[in-house]
Design a protein around this motif. Structure first.
Motif, PDB file in Angstrom:
ATOM      1  N   CYS A 283      46.146  35.907  39.812  1.00  0.00           N
ATOM      2  CA  CYS A 283      44.907  36.608  39.452  1.00  0.00           C
ATOM      3  C   CYS A 283      44.778  37.921  40.210  1.00  0.00           C
ATOM      4  O   CYS A 283      44.361  38.942  39.638  1.00  0.00           O
ATOM      5  CB  CYS A 283      43.696  35.711  39.733  1.00  0.00           C
ATOM      6  N   LEU A 284      45.120  37.895  41.498  1.00  0.00           N
ATOM      7  CA  LEU A 284      45.045  39.117  42.301  1.00  0.00           C
ATOM      8  C   LEU A 284      46.007  40.172  41.780  1.00  0.00           C
ATOM      9  O   LEU A 284      45.652  41.352  41.645  1.00  0.00           O
ATOM     10  CB  LEU A 284      45.358  38.790  43.762  1.00  0.00           C
ATOM     11  N   PHE A 285      47.226  39.725  41.461  1.00  0.00           N
ATOM     12  CA  PHE A 285      48.230  40.662  40.954  1.00  0.00           C
ATOM     13  C   PHE A 285      47.766  41.294  39.640  1.00  0.00           C
ATOM     14  O   PHE A 285      47.831  42.519  39.454  1.00  0.00           O
ATOM     15  CB  PHE A 285      49.563  39.944  40.755  1.00  0.00           C
TER      16      PHE A 285
ATOM     17  N   ALA B 114      44.693  41.530  38.407  1.00  0.00           N
ATOM     18  CA  ALA B 114      43.488  42.353  38.581  1.00  0.00           C
ATOM     19  C   ALA B 114      43.841  43.723  39.153  1.00  0.00           C
ATOM     20  O   ALA B 114      43.338  44.759  38.676  1.00  0.00           O
ATOM     21  CB  ALA B 114      42.500  41.637  39.486  1.00  0.00           C
ATOM     22  N   LEU B 115      44.691  43.742  40.156  1.00  0.00           N
ATOM     23  CA  LEU B 115      45.067  45.016  40.767  1.00  0.00           C
ATOM     24  C   LEU B 115      45.942  45.847  39.836  1.00  0.00           C
ATOM     25  O   LEU B 115      45.837  47.071  39.808  1.00  0.00           O
ATOM     26  CB  LEU B 115      45.794  44.758  42.093  1.00  0.00           C
ATOM     27  N   LEU B 116      46.809  45.167  39.091  1.00  0.00           N
ATOM     28  CA  LEU B 116      47.658  45.891  38.143  1.00  0.00           C
ATOM     29  C   LEU B 116      46.812  46.554  37.057  1.00  0.00           C
ATOM     30  O   LEU B 116      47.039  47.710  36.674  1.00  0.00           O
ATOM     31  CB  LEU B 116      48.667  44.934  37.515  1.00  0.00           C
ATOM     32  N   THR B 117      45.803  45.827  36.587  1.00  0.00           N
ATOM     33  CA  THR B 117      44.932  46.363  35.541  1.00  0.00           C
ATOM     34  C   THR B 117      44.101  47.532  36.045  1.00  0.00           C
ATOM     35  O   THR B 117      43.923  48.540  35.350  1.00  0.00           O
ATOM     36  CB  THR B 117      43.995  45.261  35.013  1.00  0.00           C
ATOM     37  N   SER B 118      43.570  47.407  37.254  1.00  0.00           N
ATOM     38  CA  SER B 118      42.679  48.444  37.777  1.00  0.00           C
ATOM     39  C   SER B 118      43.422  49.674  38.278  1.00  0.00           C
ATOM     40  O   SER B 118      42.915  50.790  38.197  1.00  0.00           O
ATOM     41  CB  SER B 118      41.818  47.872  38.912  1.00  0.00           C
ATOM     42  N   SER B 119      44.629  49.471  38.802  1.00  0.00           N
ATOM     43  CA  SER B 119      45.362  50.595  39.408  1.00  0.00           C
ATOM     44  C   SER B 119      46.381  51.236  38.480  1.00  0.00           C
ATOM     45  O   SER B 119      46.829  52.350  38.720  1.00  0.00           O
ATOM     46  CB  SER B 119      46.077  50.123  40.672  1.00  0.00           C
ATOM     47  N   LYS B 120      46.762  50.514  37.410  1.00  0.00           N
ATOM     48  CA  LYS B 120      47.789  50.998  36.477  1.00  0.00           C
ATOM     49  C   LYS B 120      49.117  51.286  37.188  1.00  0.00           C
ATOM     50  O   LYS B 120      49.906  52.112  36.751  1.00  0.00           O
ATOM     51  CB  LYS B 120      47.317  52.282  35.766  1.00  0.00           C
ATOM     52  N   SER B 121      49.340  50.564  38.299  1.00  0.00           N
ATOM     53  CA  SER B 121      50.568  50.788  39.075  1.00  0.00           C
ATOM     54  C   SER B 121      51.040  49.449  39.631  1.00  0.00           C
ATOM     55  O   SER B 121      50.227  48.582  39.988  1.00  0.00           O
ATOM     56  CB  SER B 121      50.302  51.769  40.219  1.00  0.00           C
ATOM     57  N   PHE B 122      52.356  49.294  39.734  1.00  0.00           N
ATOM     58  CA  PHE B 122      52.907  48.075  40.316  1.00  0.00           C
ATOM     59  C   PHE B 122      52.866  48.102  41.839  1.00  0.00           C
ATOM     60  O   PHE B 122      52.906  47.058  42.485  1.00  0.00           O
ATOM     61  CB  PHE B 122      54.373  47.885  39.868  1.00  0.00           C
TER      62      PHE B 122
ATOM     63  N   ILE C  78      51.832  44.785  44.344  1.00  0.00           N
ATOM     64  CA  ILE C  78      52.959  44.248  45.124  1.00  0.00           C
ATOM     65  C   ILE C  78      52.656  44.328  46.618  1.00  0.00           C
ATOM     66  O   ILE C  78      52.905  43.372  47.369  1.00  0.00           O
ATOM     67  CB  ILE C  78      54.257  45.009  44.777  1.00  0.00           C
ATOM     68  N   LEU C  79      52.094  45.452  47.053  1.00  0.00           N
ATOM     69  CA  LEU C  79      51.739  45.611  48.466  1.00  0.00           C
ATOM     70  C   LEU C  79      50.669  44.599  48.875  1.00  0.00           C
ATOM     71  O   LEU C  79      50.751  43.980  49.941  1.00  0.00           O
ATOM     72  CB  LEU C  79      51.240  47.032  48.716  1.00  0.00           C
ATOM     73  N   ALA C  80      49.670  44.416  48.005  1.00  0.00           N
ATOM     74  CA  ALA C  80      48.586  43.472  48.315  1.00  0.00           C
ATOM     75  C   ALA C  80      49.110  42.039  48.417  1.00  0.00           C
ATOM     76  O   ALA C  80      48.731  41.290  49.333  1.00  0.00           O
ATOM     77  CB  ALA C  80      47.499  43.563  47.253  1.00  0.00           C
ATOM     78  N   ILE C  81      49.971  41.649  47.493  1.00  0.00           N
ATOM     79  CA  ILE C  81      50.544  40.300  47.519  1.00  0.00           C
ATOM     80  C   ILE C  81      51.383  40.104  48.776  1.00  0.00           C
ATOM     81  O   ILE C  81      51.341  39.052  49.426  1.00  0.00           O
ATOM     82  CB  ILE C  81      51.394  40.049  46.253  1.00  0.00           C
ATOM     83  N   THR C  82      52.156  41.130  49.125  1.00  0.00           N
ATOM     84  CA  THR C  82      52.983  41.049  50.334  1.00  0.00           C
ATOM     85  C   THR C  82      52.127  40.853  51.578  1.00  0.00           C
ATOM     86  O   THR C  82      52.433  40.007  52.440  1.00  0.00           O
ATOM     87  CB  THR C  82      53.822  42.332  50.489  1.00  0.00           C
TER      88      THR C  82
END
Length: 224
Positions: free
Chosen positions: A48-50, A52-60, A64-68
């Motif tokens: 879900c975090l991945f 949500a961040l992918l949708t809002s930031s339009k960047s991988f 990836i940094l947040a999950i790490t």
């Protein structure tokens, strides 16, 4: 192959025993971390975090940094949990082994010695939760001396001590990630009688389960 002698703890064994226990418990950090990653709530949060961040930031890069960072924090939480348990164990009894285990007739602490070096340890004392039983505690064998039957010999030393003292059974507790220990205890004759989750919040969230094992001595005598 050098012979291994099992004997009672002596004062000069103190630091080696603490090191054995500390290293033995610390070895379980990686497997505990993997256990957490396998839990459905963990995987759901990460996904879900991945997303949500992918949708809002339009960047991988950001997800990836947040999950790490989240995984790094989770691993540090596991390290903290194990370090806290080690520190508690040291304060509770391993800082005063002689006073805790060698002053009463129904408790004892043994070490396994090979070539003048302590390579294993185990202890027992009357259980606080199961009347008429001794509890096996602080089992640890040096990594360099595993696979030689030392752990089994230490277990059987506790069993013989318990039988000689007239107690009904030996009990012990181990965790879901200590799979080798579970196999050892079951091979010796212990049976799993209870499962429960560690009461700490992080452990409840990650379903970190403890197992209670019991070896009934009457049943053991029948098998023999």
């Amino acid at each position: 192959m050098s012979a291994v002698q099992i004997r009672k703890f002596r004062g000069e064994d103190d630091e080696t025993v603490k090191e054995l226990f500390t290293l033995g418990m610390s070895e379980h950090v990686p497997s505990a971390f993997v256990h957490i990653l396998k839990q459905p709530p963990t995987q759901m949060v990460l996904m879900c975090l991945f997303c949500a961040l992918l949708t809002s930031s339009k960047s991988f890069l950001l997800p990836i940094l947040a999950i790490t960072l989240l995984l790094a924090a989770a691993r540090q939480s596991v390290v903290y949990m194990f370090n806290r348990y080690i520190d508690t164990s040291l304060r509770k009894d391993l800082d005063s082994i002689s006073a805790t285990y060698l002053t009463g007739k129904d408790s004892c602490f043994w070490v396994a010695e090979c070539d003048g070096r302590v390579v294993g340890c185990v202890s027992c004392l009357p259980s606080e939760d199961a009347s008429g039983c001794l509890e096996l505690k602080r089992m640890s064998v040096s990594r360099s001396h595993r696979g030689r039957g030392i752990a089994k010999a230490l277990c059987r030393t506790v069993v013989e001590f318990t039988r000689d003292r007239g107690f009904a059974a030996v009990i012990l507790y181990t965790s879901v990630v200590q799979t080798d220990a579970q196999k050892l205890y079951e091979h010796v004759g212990f049976e799993k009688v209870r499962e429960f989750v560690v009461p700490e919040l992080f452990a409840r969230i990650t379903n970190f389960t403890l197992f209670e094992y019991r070896l009934d001595l009457q049943g053991e005598r029948k098998r023999e």
